[in-house]
Design a protein around this motif. Structure first.
Motif, PDB file in Angstrom:
ATOM      1  N   LYS A   1      54.776  74.638  72.901  1.00  0.00           N
ATOM      2  CA  LYS A   1      54.649  75.362  71.634  1.00  0.00           C
ATOM      3  C   LYS A   1      53.182  75.658  71.331  1.00  0.00           C
ATOM      4  N   ILE A   2      52.991  76.587  70.418  1.00  0.00           N
ATOM      5  CA  ILE A   2      51.652  76.826  69.877  1.00  0.00           C
ATOM      6  C   ILE A   2      51.412  75.765  68.807  1.00  0.00           C
ATOM      7  N   VAL A   3      50.264  75.078  68.888  1.00  0.00           N
ATOM      8  CA  VAL A   3      50.009  74.019  67.904  1.00  0.00           C
ATOM      9  C   VAL A   3      48.860  74.375  66.958  1.00  0.00           C
ATOM     10  N   ASP A   4      48.021  75.334  67.350  1.00  0.00           N
ATOM     11  CA  ASP A   4      46.898  75.695  66.473  1.00  0.00           C
ATOM     12  C   ASP A   4      46.401  77.070  66.882  1.00  0.00           C
ATOM     13  N   THR A   5      45.958  77.857  65.911  1.00  0.00           N
ATOM     14  CA  THR A   5      45.291  79.125  66.211  1.00  0.00           C
ATOM     15  C   THR A   5      44.232  79.350  65.140  1.00  0.00           C
ATOM     16  N   GLY A   6      43.246  80.156  65.466  1.00  0.00           N
ATOM     17  CA  GLY A   6      42.230  80.500  64.464  1.00  0.00           C
ATOM     18  C   GLY A   6      40.980  81.001  65.136  1.00  0.00           C
ATOM     19  N   PRO A   7      39.978  81.383  64.322  1.00  0.00           N
ATOM     20  CA  PRO A   7      38.703  81.810  64.892  1.00  0.00           C
ATOM     21  C   PRO A   7      38.107  80.680  65.737  1.00  0.00           C
TER      22      PRO A   7
ATOM     23  N   GLN B   1      46.344  90.329  82.607  1.00  0.00           N
ATOM     24  CA  GLN B   1      45.444  89.407  83.317  1.00  0.00           C
ATOM     25  C   GLN B   1      46.143  88.084  83.604  1.00  0.00           C
ATOM     26  N   ALA B   2      46.950  87.628  82.650  1.00  0.00           N
ATOM     27  CA  ALA B   2      47.690  86.377  82.854  1.00  0.00           C
ATOM     28  C   ALA B   2      48.889  86.337  81.924  1.00  0.00           C
ATOM     29  N   THR B   3      49.898  85.594  82.342  1.00  0.00           N
ATOM     30  CA  THR B   3      51.106  85.414  81.529  1.00  0.00           C
ATOM     31  C   THR B   3      51.378  83.912  81.412  1.00  0.00           C
ATOM     32  N   TYR B   4      51.550  83.464  80.175  1.00  0.00           N
ATOM     33  CA  TYR B   4      51.851  82.050  79.909  1.00  0.00           C
ATOM     34  C   TYR B   4      53.279  81.939  79.397  1.00  0.00           C
ATOM     35  N   VAL B   5      53.991  80.970  79.944  1.00  0.00           N
ATOM     36  CA  VAL B   5      55.374  80.713  79.525  1.00  0.00           C
ATOM     37  C   VAL B   5      55.464  79.264  79.057  1.00  0.00           C
ATOM     38  N   ALA B   6      55.903  79.088  77.831  1.00  0.00           N
ATOM     39  CA  ALA B   6      56.003  77.736  77.235  1.00  0.00           C
ATOM     40  C   ALA B   6      54.716  76.945  77.500  1.00  0.00           C
ATOM     41  N   GLY B   7      53.598  77.609  77.308  1.00  0.00           N
ATOM     42  CA  GLY B   7      52.299  76.935  77.385  1.00  0.00           C
ATOM     43  C   GLY B   7      51.713  76.804  78.771  1.00  0.00           C
ATOM     44  N   GLU B   8      52.425  77.259  79.792  1.00  0.00           N
ATOM     45  CA  GLU B   8      51.910  77.114  81.163  1.00  0.00           C
ATOM     46  C   GLU B   8      51.649  78.475  81.783  1.00  0.00           C
ATOM     47  N   CYS B   9      50.572  78.562  82.540  1.00  0.00           N
ATOM     48  CA  CYS B   9      50.244  79.818  83.208  1.00  0.00           C
ATOM     49  C   CYS B   9      51.194  80.003  84.400  1.00  0.00           C
TER      50      CYS B   9
END
Ligand code: GUN
Ligand code: ZN
Length: 462
Positions: free
Chosen positions: A47-53, A429-437
């Motif tokens: 999961k995404i746990v944090d985002t921001g500048p 450039q890249a694809t992440y699935v459930a947090g993994e590249c």
């Protein structure tokens, strides 16, 4: 006392970030786009746990986080393809026919190859890699009539841990005998596949009558019963794609007021019903889709390639009775796996309808809008804490022309429009699935990895 659960390792991505907070067809697009230059997205346990500048997130980032920096890239939610056929990968770009002749000349021939499980496994491998190479992390996928084609697809999707929606195609008439089942087989085989795959990990099952012309009334009723038995399963089929097809369906079901009514009568219109195309829908039908919560998959490259017509997107999304709409590639009638290409063609179809599809609306359709069409808007399609970490990195310098043109973009909206006009799989450039590249374009090998393994995910031998 039970031991403390081990903390999931965290991975973080640093790049510009775009995501959506609302529907830009219903409210001012500028208020729906959330753009964060130089952002960090932190992921853990899928999961995404944090985002921001970046300057803010860096202050609270634990020291053991793996941080990947993509200085020329834009992070977006992974793309969502609401309509695609994996068995048609081998005949994409078939010359000269419109829908009904195209089906008999090319499609039904290719689909018979899936009687052989090894063929299905090989094509599923190629197909999923094409999706990931194009930045697509969720799709609503048609398999063939053969249950082994569904097993092959879900097995490969499970190895990549992608969230996929798929099902066995159901047909009991007007197709070659080798591709026909019966109402009874539709029930027993679909039921077994639902038990085997629905909600197993990230996989979701879709009851898949091909279209009204290839299913008898009895088989459509079985589909309604399957939906009733498993309300969380999806339904996908085709609707009002081509004028000859519509006339044929009306002749086959003279007692129904419209093509959509054929499905409604069988109990196949409602939440998690996805209709491919809807190019020639009436106002009454659009009202029914809105009222019942059914979704349309807009497939511009397919509609142009088969000469089917121009989907009236802004009529479908009319704020007075908006219908849920996602984008579909519809490969193999569609001509590209790339949602960027599909957005670019949706723009051109909108132009031919004298309307303007802006970049915020187009990227919304390919992410959060697609998720909304699939009733997954609380799970995928948005980059925010709590959502599943399916992400794509868009390279604004992917080609010499993109690099040159991007330097002249005055803001993020122009940059996104240039990406959807000039971009394709090269811009992923890249694809992440459930947090993994799972895909890295510039890796020395083909760039695919099954999550957790660290090993190269080589496609089955060709
Ligand atoms: N209608 C019924 N089957 C199909 C199919 O495979 N592709 C498209 N585009 N339309 C269909
Ligand atoms: Zn289709």
């Amino acid at each position: 006392m039970s031991p403390m659960p081990a903390k999931a390792p965290l991975t973080a991505l640093r790049a510009d970030l775009v995501t959506f907070t609302g529907d830009p067809f219903l409210t001012d697009p500028a208020t729906c786009l959330a753009y964060t230059p130089d952002a960090i997205v932190v992921m853990g346990a899928g999961k995404i746990v944090d985002t921001g500048p970046a300057h803010e997130v860096l202050r609270r980032l634990p020291p053991d986080v793996t941080l990947r920096h993509y200085p020329d890239a834009i992070i977006s939610a992974g793309f969502i393809d609401t309509h695609i056929h994996y068995p048609q990968t081998e005949m994409i770009g078939a010359f000269g026919e419109q829908l009904l002749e195209w089906l008999t000349t090319y499609t039904f021939v290719a689909e018979q190859h899936f009687a052989e499980a090894a063929h299905a496994e090989r094509v599923a491998g190629v197909f999923l890699r094409e999706l990931l190479r194009s930045g697509t992390t969720t799709a609503a996928v048609y398999c063939t009539v053969h249950p082994a084609s569904v097993d092959a697809f879900f097995a490969e999707s499970a190895r990549f841990n992608t969230r996929m929606i798929a099902g066995k195609v159901l047909m009991d008439r007007h197709a070659p005998a080798a591709l026909l089942d019966t109402p009874e087989l539709a029930w027993s085989q679909s039921t077994a596949l639902i038990e085997r795959w629905h909600q197993r990990g990230r996989q979701l099952y879709c009851i898949t009558p091909r279209f009204a012309a290839t299913s008898s009334e009895a088989q459509l009723e079985v589909c309604g019963a399957l939906r009733h038995a498993t309300p969380s399963a999806y339904v996908q089929t085709h609707l009002c794609e081509n004028i000859n097809e519509i006339e044929w369906v009306q002749a086959l079901f003279p007692e129904r007021a419209s093509y959509l009514e054929v499905y409604a009568h069988a109990g196949l219109v409602g939440p998690r019903s996805i209709y491919g195309h809807g190019v020639h829908l009436s106002e009454d039908d659009l009202c029914t889709c809105h009222r019942m919560g059914a979704a349309l998959a807009h497939c511009p490259t397919s509609n142009l390639f088969l000469g089917s017509g121009l989907f009236r997107l802004f009529e479908a999304k009319d704020p007075r009775r908006p219908v849920r709409v996602g984008l579909g590639t519809d490969v193999g009638a569609g001509t590209s796996f790339s949602q960027l290409r599909t957005m670019g063609e949706a723009y051109k179809v909108a132009q031919l309808n004298q309307t303007r599809l802006n970049a915020i609306q187009a990227f919304y359709l390919a992410t959060r809008g697609g998720a909304q069409a699939l009733y997954l808007e609380d799970t995928i399609g948005t980059v925010a804490p709590g959502f599943e970490a399916d992400l794509v990195l868009l390279d604004r310098k992917a080609t010499p022309l993109l690099a040159f043109r991007s330097d002249y973009c005055k803001d993020i909206v122009e940059q996104l429009f240039v990406l959807m006009t000039l971009g394709d799989d090269r811009a992923i450039q890249a694809t992440y699935v459930a947090g993994e590249c799972v895909y890295e374009r510039d890796a020395p090998d083909e760039g695919f990895r099954y999550p957790g393994s660290g090993a190269t995910a080589v496609a089955p031998a060709t």
